[in-house]
Motif scaffolding. Sequence first.
Motif, short mmCIF file in Angstrom:
data_model
loop_
_atom_site.label_atom_id
_atom_site.label_comp_id
_atom_site.label_asym_id
_atom_site.label_seq_id
_atom_site.Cartn_x
_atom_site.Cartn_y
_atom_site.Cartn_z
N LYS A 32 -21.51 -59.66 17.09
CA LYS A 32 -22.75 -58.89 17.22
C LYS A 32 -22.68 -57.83 18.31
CE LYS A 32 -25.73 -62.59 15.58
NZ LYS A 32 -27.10 -63.08 15.62
N ARG A 33 -21.56 -57.74 19.01
CA ARG A 33 -21.44 -56.79 20.12
C ARG A 33 -21.22 -55.37 19.61
NH1 ARG A 33 -17.54 -60.25 24.18
NH2 ARG A 33 -18.98 -62.01 24.38
N THR A 34 -21.83 -54.43 20.33
CA THR A 34 -21.64 -53.02 20.02
C THR A 34 -21.02 -52.33 21.23
OG1 THR A 34 -23.80 -52.29 20.84
CG2 THR A 34 -23.70 -53.02 18.54
N GLN A 35 -20.37 -51.21 20.99
CA GLN A 35 -19.74 -50.51 22.11
C GLN A 35 -20.77 -50.00 23.11
OE1 GLN A 35 -17.54 -47.42 19.99
NE2 GLN A 35 -19.01 -45.90 20.66
N ASP A 36 -21.95 -49.61 22.63
CA ASP A 36 -22.99 -49.09 23.54
C ASP A 36 -23.89 -50.19 24.10
OD1 ASP A 36 -22.04 -46.52 23.19
OD2 ASP A 36 -23.46 -46.05 21.58
N ARG A 131 -28.52 -58.86 7.90
CA ARG A 131 -28.95 -60.25 7.73
C ARG A 131 -29.08 -60.98 9.05
NH1 ARG A 131 -24.88 -63.74 4.55
NH2 ARG A 131 -23.78 -63.43 6.51
N SER A 132 -28.02 -60.87 9.91
CA SER A 132 -28.02 -61.65 11.14
C SER A 132 -27.51 -60.91 12.36
CB SER A 132 -27.18 -62.92 10.95
OG SER A 132 -25.84 -62.57 10.65
N GLY A 133 -27.19 -59.63 12.24
CA GLY A 133 -26.76 -58.83 13.38
C GLY A 133 -25.28 -58.48 13.41
N ASP A 134 -24.48 -59.03 12.52
CA ASP A 134 -23.04 -58.72 12.51
C ASP A 134 -22.78 -57.33 11.93
OD1 ASP A 134 -23.07 -61.38 13.26
OD2 ASP A 134 -21.55 -62.02 11.84
N ARG A 135 -23.28 -57.09 10.71
CA ARG A 135 -23.06 -55.78 10.07
C ARG A 135 -23.72 -54.66 10.85
NH1 ARG A 135 -24.99 -57.02 4.06
NH2 ARG A 135 -25.80 -58.86 5.13
N SER A 136 -24.90 -54.92 11.40
CA SER A 136 -25.59 -53.86 12.14
C SER A 136 -24.80 -53.46 13.37
CB SER A 136 -27.02 -54.26 12.50
OG SER A 136 -27.05 -55.41 13.30
N ALA A 137 -24.07 -54.40 13.99
CA ALA A 137 -23.22 -54.07 15.13
C ALA A 137 -22.09 -53.14 14.71
CB ALA A 137 -22.67 -55.34 15.77
N LYS A 138 -21.43 -53.47 13.60
CA LYS A 138 -20.34 -52.63 13.10
C LYS A 138 -20.86 -51.25 12.70
CE LYS A 138 -17.47 -56.43 11.34
NZ LYS A 138 -18.27 -57.57 11.75
N THR A 149 -26.08 -41.13 19.52
CA THR A 149 -26.13 -41.66 20.89
C THR A 149 -27.25 -42.65 21.16
OG1 THR A 149 -27.50 -39.80 21.60
CG2 THR A 149 -25.10 -39.53 21.80
N ASN A 150 -28.14 -42.88 20.18
CA ASN A 150 -29.30 -43.71 20.42
C ASN A 150 -29.47 -44.72 19.29
OD1 ASN A 150 -31.59 -44.66 21.71
ND2 ASN A 150 -32.86 -42.90 21.21
N VAL A 151 -28.39 -45.43 18.97
CA VAL A 151 -28.39 -46.38 17.86
C VAL A 151 -28.51 -47.80 18.40
CG1 VAL A 151 -27.13 -47.22 15.85
CG2 VAL A 151 -26.90 -44.83 16.55
N TRP A 152 -29.40 -48.58 17.80
CA TRP A 152 -29.71 -49.94 18.24
C TRP A 152 -29.46 -50.93 17.12
CZ3 TRP A 152 -31.35 -50.75 23.25
CH2 TRP A 152 -31.61 -49.58 23.99
N SER A 153 -28.94 -52.08 17.47
CA SER A 153 -28.72 -53.15 16.52
C SER A 153 -29.84 -54.19 16.67
CB SER A 153 -27.36 -53.83 16.78
OG SER A 153 -27.21 -54.95 15.94
N ALA A 154 -30.49 -54.49 15.55
CA ALA A 154 -31.47 -55.60 15.53
C ALA A 154 -30.63 -56.87 15.57
CB ALA A 154 -32.34 -55.52 14.29
N ILE A 155 -30.42 -57.38 16.76
CA ILE A 155 -29.39 -58.39 17.03
C ILE A 155 -29.55 -59.69 16.25
CG2 ILE A 155 -30.51 -59.31 19.08
CD1 ILE A 155 -27.64 -59.48 20.31
N GLU A 156 -30.76 -60.05 15.88
CA GLU A 156 -30.96 -61.29 15.12
C GLU A 156 -31.08 -61.05 13.63
OE1 GLU A 156 -34.32 -63.29 16.87
OE2 GLU A 156 -33.29 -63.56 18.79
N GLY A 157 -31.16 -59.78 13.23
CA GLY A 157 -31.23 -59.45 11.82
C GLY A 157 -32.53 -59.88 11.15
N PHE A 158 -32.53 -59.77 9.83
CA PHE A 158 -33.72 -60.10 9.05
C PHE A 158 -33.87 -61.61 8.87
CE2 PHE A 158 -35.96 -60.78 5.00
CZ PHE A 158 -37.15 -60.14 5.29
N GLU A 159 -32.77 -62.29 8.57
CA GLU A 159 -32.83 -63.73 8.30
C GLU A 159 -32.53 -64.58 9.52
OE1 GLU A 159 -31.50 -65.44 4.41
OE2 GLU A 159 -30.36 -63.56 4.42
#
Length: 196
Positions: A32-36, A131-138, A149-159
């Motif tokens: 779930k980690r992102t570079q930013d 779903r859970s924050g993995d794909r959103s991180a990628k 420059t201002n992209v955020w991951s919903a770390i817990e996802g929808f489910e």
Amino acid sequence: MRSTILHALLCVTLSSQVVAVTLTPEQVPEPKRTQDQHYLLPQEVFDLKTKEASQTLLVDIRTPAELQFVGYTPLIDGNVPYMTFDYSDWDAKNKDYKRDFNSGFTVQIESLLKKSGIVGGKQARIILMCRSGDRSAKAADLLAKSGYTNVWSAIEGFEGDKAKDGPNKGQRIVNGWKNAHLPWTYELDKTKVFLE
């Protein structure tokens, strides 16, 4: 005296703009980690999208089938899948259908950003939910590499994440948008779903 100061600080905090959760890399599971290191919890996503909608693009990056059969929040601006599934090809190693990267993802995000009327271009606030924050991180990393420059991951996802033990082991009941009892529906909105 101390309770007065705490009350004053609480009032200032609640009246100020929504602030994202600050997590150290150690607190974020590796997938779930992102570079930013831009992460939002479900309530923070909801608050930003309801209070600053004209400045916040919320994109569900799951497959259209996930939206249809699992549900989605009507607060999304649109659905742009990060991955697709090839239902004619089985991945024996992962015991799943073959996954394909959506090669048009970045262009489709740019198009949705323009369609939404949110200004700022590559500096606009974009929140990605899967779903859970993995794909959103990628996906967040991909957009960052493309100059956003201002992209955020919903770390817990929808489910949310799966329970690791107990009678509901393996079920996605730990956290996430649905488990936070935030607005969601099964009723698709044709103007928001991904159509190839």
